[in-house]
Motif scaffolding. Structure first.
Motif, PDB file in Angstrom:
ATOM      1  N   THR B  15      15.619 -33.874  -9.072  1.00  0.00           N
ATOM      2  CA  THR B  15      16.144 -34.351  -7.792  1.00  0.00           C
ATOM      3  C   THR B  15      17.665 -34.361  -7.808  1.00  0.00           C
ATOM      4  O   THR B  15      18.314 -33.880  -6.875  1.00  0.00           O
ATOM      5  CB  THR B  15      15.629 -35.777  -7.503  1.00  0.00           C
ATOM      6  OG1 THR B  15      14.220 -35.772  -7.640  1.00  0.00           O
ATOM      7  CG2 THR B  15      16.015 -36.215  -6.113  1.00  0.00           C
ATOM      8  N   MET B  16      18.238 -34.896  -8.890  1.00  0.00           N
ATOM      9  CA  MET B  16      19.695 -34.983  -8.953  1.00  0.00           C
ATOM     10  C   MET B  16      20.328 -33.594  -9.066  1.00  0.00           C
ATOM     11  O   MET B  16      21.419 -33.365  -8.565  1.00  0.00           O
ATOM     12  CB  MET B  16      20.140 -35.874 -10.120  1.00  0.00           C
ATOM     13  CG  MET B  16      19.715 -37.319 -10.002  1.00  0.00           C
ATOM     14  SD  MET B  16      20.061 -38.058  -8.412  1.00  0.00           S
ATOM     15  CE  MET B  16      21.833 -38.216  -8.497  1.00  0.00           C
ATOM     16  N   TRP B  17      19.635 -32.685  -9.720  1.00  0.00           N
ATOM     17  CA  TRP B  17      20.099 -31.293  -9.778  1.00  0.00           C
ATOM     18  C   TRP B  17      20.201 -30.733  -8.373  1.00  0.00           C
ATOM     19  O   TRP B  17      21.197 -30.105  -8.005  1.00  0.00           O
ATOM     20  CB  TRP B  17      19.104 -30.441 -10.581  1.00  0.00           C
ATOM     21  CG  TRP B  17      19.679 -29.876 -11.824  1.00  0.00           C
ATOM     22  CD1 TRP B  17      19.744 -30.491 -13.039  1.00  0.00           C
ATOM     23  CD2 TRP B  17      20.274 -28.571 -11.987  1.00  0.00           C
ATOM     24  NE1 TRP B  17      20.338 -29.646 -13.946  1.00  0.00           N
ATOM     25  CE2 TRP B  17      20.674 -28.478 -13.335  1.00  0.00           C
ATOM     26  CE3 TRP B  17      20.499 -27.484 -11.131  1.00  0.00           C
ATOM     27  CZ2 TRP B  17      21.289 -27.334 -13.855  1.00  0.00           C
ATOM     28  CZ3 TRP B  17      21.113 -26.360 -11.639  1.00  0.00           C
ATOM     29  CH2 TRP B  17      21.499 -26.297 -12.988  1.00  0.00           C
ATOM     30  N   ALA B  18      19.136 -30.953  -7.590  1.00  0.00           N
ATOM     31  CA  ALA B  18      19.124 -30.426  -6.230  1.00  0.00           C
ATOM     32  C   ALA B  18      20.267 -31.030  -5.413  1.00  0.00           C
ATOM     33  O   ALA B  18      20.971 -30.325  -4.680  1.00  0.00           O
ATOM     34  CB  ALA B  18      17.782 -30.725  -5.568  1.00  0.00           C
ATOM     35  N   SER B  20      23.136 -32.343  -6.521  1.00  0.00           N
ATOM     36  CA  SER B  20      24.445 -31.866  -6.974  1.00  0.00           C
ATOM     37  C   SER B  20      24.650 -30.396  -6.627  1.00  0.00           C
ATOM     38  O   SER B  20      25.753 -29.990  -6.261  1.00  0.00           O
ATOM     39  CB  SER B  20      24.611 -32.090  -8.471  1.00  0.00           C
ATOM     40  OG  SER B  20      24.702 -33.467  -8.732  1.00  0.00           O
ATOM     41  N   ALA B  21      23.574 -29.600  -6.742  1.00  0.00           N
ATOM     42  CA  ALA B  21      23.697 -28.186  -6.387  1.00  0.00           C
ATOM     43  C   ALA B  21      24.035 -28.051  -4.905  1.00  0.00           C
ATOM     44  O   ALA B  21      24.863 -27.221  -4.522  1.00  0.00           O
ATOM     45  CB  ALA B  21      22.404 -27.449  -6.716  1.00  0.00           C
ATOM     46  N   ALA B  89      32.977 -31.040 -11.575  1.00  0.00           N
ATOM     47  CA  ALA B  89      31.672 -30.472 -11.902  1.00  0.00           C
ATOM     48  C   ALA B  89      31.820 -29.381 -12.955  1.00  0.00           C
ATOM     49  O   ALA B  89      31.027 -29.309 -13.905  1.00  0.00           O
ATOM     50  CB  ALA B  89      31.007 -29.920 -10.642  1.00  0.00           C
ATOM     51  N   GLY B 108      22.887 -32.631 -13.329  1.00  0.00           N
ATOM     52  CA  GLY B 108      22.846 -33.064 -11.928  1.00  0.00           C
ATOM     53  C   GLY B 108      23.247 -34.520 -11.795  1.00  0.00           C
ATOM     54  O   GLY B 108      24.082 -34.876 -10.962  1.00  0.00           O
ATOM     55  N   CYS B 109      22.684 -35.368 -12.652  1.00  0.00           N
ATOM     56  CA  CYS B 109      23.021 -36.802 -12.643  1.00  0.00           C
ATOM     57  C   CYS B 109      24.492 -36.990 -12.958  1.00  0.00           C
ATOM     58  O   CYS B 109      25.195 -37.744 -12.286  1.00  0.00           O
ATOM     59  CB  CYS B 109      22.208 -37.553 -13.688  1.00  0.00           C
ATOM     60  SG  CYS B 109      20.467 -37.584 -13.361  1.00  0.00           S
ATOM     61  N   PHE B 112      26.816 -35.979 -10.221  1.00  0.00           N
ATOM     62  CA  PHE B 112      26.774 -36.946  -9.128  1.00  0.00           C
ATOM     63  C   PHE B 112      27.526 -38.222  -9.501  1.00  0.00           C
ATOM     64  O   PHE B 112      28.388 -38.686  -8.760  1.00  0.00           O
ATOM     65  CB  PHE B 112      25.314 -37.272  -8.770  1.00  0.00           C
ATOM     66  CG  PHE B 112      25.194 -38.162  -7.573  1.00  0.00           C
ATOM     67  CD1 PHE B 112      25.242 -37.633  -6.300  1.00  0.00           C
ATOM     68  CD2 PHE B 112      25.054 -39.534  -7.730  1.00  0.00           C
ATOM     69  CE1 PHE B 112      25.151 -38.458  -5.188  1.00  0.00           C
ATOM     70  CE2 PHE B 112      24.958 -40.367  -6.621  1.00  0.00           C
ATOM     71  CZ  PHE B 112      25.006 -39.819  -5.354  1.00  0.00           C
ATOM     72  N   THR B 238      13.282 -30.965  -2.463  1.00  0.00           N
ATOM     73  CA  THR B 238      12.826 -31.411  -3.778  1.00  0.00           C
ATOM     74  C   THR B 238      11.588 -32.276  -3.663  1.00  0.00           C
ATOM     75  O   THR B 238      10.631 -32.112  -4.416  1.00  0.00           O
ATOM     76  CB  THR B 238      13.896 -32.254  -4.475  1.00  0.00           C
ATOM     77  OG1 THR B 238      15.129 -31.958  -3.903  1.00  0.00           O
ATOM     78  CG2 THR B 238      13.894 -32.007  -5.935  1.00  0.00           C
TER      79      THR B 238
END
Lengths: 270, 348
Positions: B15-18, B20-21, B89, B108-109, B112, B238
């Motif tokens: 989820t955090m990857w999505a 941040s992406a 990033a 991702g985390c 963020f 996600t």
């Protein structure tokens, strides 16, 4: 000082390893990035009390180190550096999670220790996977692969720029900090005011450097693209590498290979 | 504050990857659309600068300990939020790949917590509001310290939340929170002071490094809305993928709870902070199925999972021995494979 030296050493070392020319180095970076992703997701997807099922995954770093001719100590150094961070959180598990999970005759192990061991195992495996990826691929090629897999161009350019100037800036930072150390009669740490002016000057120089780079880029007709040393084509070998490892990870994810071997071994003695 | 892969679950990490992406994609478009192409080399070189600066330590007066610059807020002030976010990033990507400092799944985390929160929350909502366009020294310091403290508090809270939701650590939510927030209060104050000092030093030497006060309120509103849209779609995508996965194969935890208690979900406690958090979560609902563990939920969760683990793997002596013996055999086989492969490097 020790940190900044170690850091530049670390980067150069991985950079040099990436210049190797083994079968793994020649593979398409995309295949390696994807295998690394599948590996990490498979390792991380286990429940918190799973240790034995993680052990077979050692096969991947072991084979990659051997085939990519990467010295084991490269991984060991990073693991030693990184492990304390995971352990700092994981070490609380034995205290909050006291139910007995495993009995070995007189020895009983509580659930917290099992999950703490799982954290160590996960930590070692994921760290190894990340370092191996860079060591057999090289940072520019990883960026290239990520861009091909959908990362925005602007961010890829940013990563490559950063990578090029890390060496320069780390060197400058090291020079400044060494110069201060030589003048301060053995005082190891610097106060905040010294630090601010050191960092401030470094920042000013960095800023001016960026302006020079910009002018140089304009003079050379920069179009927003960096050219990689090697262009890759995704061949059958790459596909085989990707599918081979991925399906092995899937097999290991759904069958606990350790337990199967264990039952075999203990079955012989029974 | 870099999170490691070892403490993360794929659902939280994914989820955090999505998220941040999505933010990286949005910022890339924004930076590209900017007319000022000086920013391209500037972002790269300043990223490298932050990277080097993080390795130079200074002693914190009166404590005997040492600290280093985080740099998120400094970059946001010098570059503006979008370019600063990309620069931070990229530093985190390099740190993850070269130093294994923060894992690849947890990237991702980390992006963020350490990039998004300072660049898009602490800088525009706090620093800019307090500092205005041409701040004096005191105003600059107040703005930087407040923004750094808030940014780091939010980041630390993010770490706690992401770790607890992942469920790999047994640290109770509140204990972890009491551990993290005060430490990061101190770190935030130091970070703010250093950021303010470096900024005023640099402004004295090169006043032109101050970003032009171009952004009108009308301008800042639109990106915020677009940002929200990006987030919303990333979250929807996600959660869609995750829920498909979750329904195809019930999560181990839920399966265990269903086994132990005979029902799919545990009854929620009626008092304390949990109902409030739960209703808040229902409203925001990023991932409805991964609810916050309330005061007495972790115990039940853990017991259930432990029960499942115990019955699945190590109920009696025989299976424990089998597990350990098997692991050893596998380890030996893996090292043997490596050894054999190393003997004949030419075959590759």
């Amino acid at each position: 000082m020790a940190r900044i030296d170690a850091a530049s050493l670390d980067i150069t070392q991985l950079d040099r390893l990436a210049l190797g020319d083994t079968f793994l180095h020649r593979l398409d970076p995309r295949a390696k990035v994807l295998v690394t992703a599948v590996f990490i997701i498979a390792v991380v997807s286990y429940g918190k009390y799973e240790v034995t099922a993680l052990v077979p995954f050692v096969l991947y770093p072991a084979v990659m180190l051997a085939q990519g001719r990467i010295p084991f100590r490269v991984i060991a150094r990073k693991a030693v550096f990184v492990l304390p961070f995971a352990l700092a959180i994981g070490i609380f598990n034995p205290f909050f999670d006291r139910e007995i999970l495993v009995r070995l005759g007189p020895l009983s192990i509580n659930a917290g220790w099992v999950s703490c061991a799982a954290i160590v195992a996960r930590s070692l495996l994921t760290v190894a996977a990340a370092i191996i990826l860079v060591a057999v691929t090289g940072f520019p090629s990883v960026c290239w692969a990520l861009e091909r897999l959908g990362m925005p161009r602007t961010f890829a350019v940013q990563l490559l720029f950063l990578y090029r100037y890390i060496f320069v800036l780390v060197e400058e930072g090291r020079n400044a900090s060494r110069a201060r150390e030589l003048r301060s009669a053995g005082k190891r740490t610097m106060g905040m005011s010294t630090f601010v002016s050191l960092i401030g000057h470094l920042l000013l120089r960095t800023w001016e450097r960026a302006e020079r780079i910009h002018r140089a880029m304009l003079a050379r007709g920069f179009t927003g693209e960096f050219h990689a040393r090697r262009e890759f084509r995704f061949t059958g070998t790459d596909l085989l590498f990707l599918l081979g490892w991925s399906s092995l990870f899937m097999v290991m994810r759904y069958w606990n290979v350790s337990r199967i071997f264990g039952n075999l071994v203990t079955g012989i003695f029974r | 504050m870099h999170m490691a892969d070892a403490l993360l679950s794929p659902a939280v990490g994914g989820t955090m990857w999505a998220v941040s992406a999505g933010a990286i994609a949005y910022c890339s478009v924004k930076v590209r659309a900017e007319i000022d192409d000086r920013k391209v080399p500037l972002m790269g070189v300043l990223g490298a600068f932050i990277f080097a600066a993080q390795m130079i330590n200074f002693s914190i007066p009166g404590t005997g300990s040492s600290g280093h610059l985080g740099g998120g807020l400094l970059l946001a002030v010098l570059l503006g939020p979008q370019a600063a976010f990309l620069a931070i990033a990229s530093v985190l990507v390099v740190q993850a790949l070269f130093f294994a400092d923060g894992g690849l799944l947890s990237l991702g985390c980390n992006i963020f917590n350490l990039g998004f929160l300072p660049a898009f929350v602490a800088y525009p909502l706090i620093y800019k509001k307090i500092a205005g366009t041409r701040p004096g020294k005191i105003r600059l310091t107040v703005a930087a310290v407040t923004a750094a403290v808030v940014g780091l508090q939010l980041g630390a809270f993010g770490v706690v939340l992401e770790t607890t939701l992942s469920g790999i650590s047994s640290l109770p939510f509140e204990t972890f929170l009491y551990l993290m927030q005060p430490i990061h209060l101190a770190i935030g104050i130091v970070e703010g002071l250093v950021t303010a000092a470096v900024l005023s030093f640099v402004y004295q030497a090169r006043p032109d490094m101050l970003p032009a006060p171009a952004a009108s309120p009308r301008h800042t509103l639109r990106p915020a809305r677009a940002m929200l849209l990006v987030f919303l779609s990333a979250a929807l995508l996600t959660s869609g993928v995750l829920s498909w996965y979750a329904s195809a194969r019930p999560d181990g935890l839920e399966w265990a709870i269903a086994k132990v208690t005979g029902q799919e979900q545990l009854a929620e406690p009626r008092s304390g902070i949990f109902p409030t958090l739960a209703s808040l979560q229902r409203k925001t609902s990023f991932f409805p199925d991964y609810s916050l563990p309330g005061p007495d939920r972790p115990a039940t969760h853990e017991a259930a999972e432990r029960g499942a683990a115990a019955s699945a793997s190590a109920a009696d002596l025989g299976t424990s021995v089998a597990g350990i013996a098997g692991s050893l055999v596998t380890l030996i086989l893996a090292s043997l494979a490596a050894f054999l492969l190393r003997k004949r490097p030419g075959t590759a």
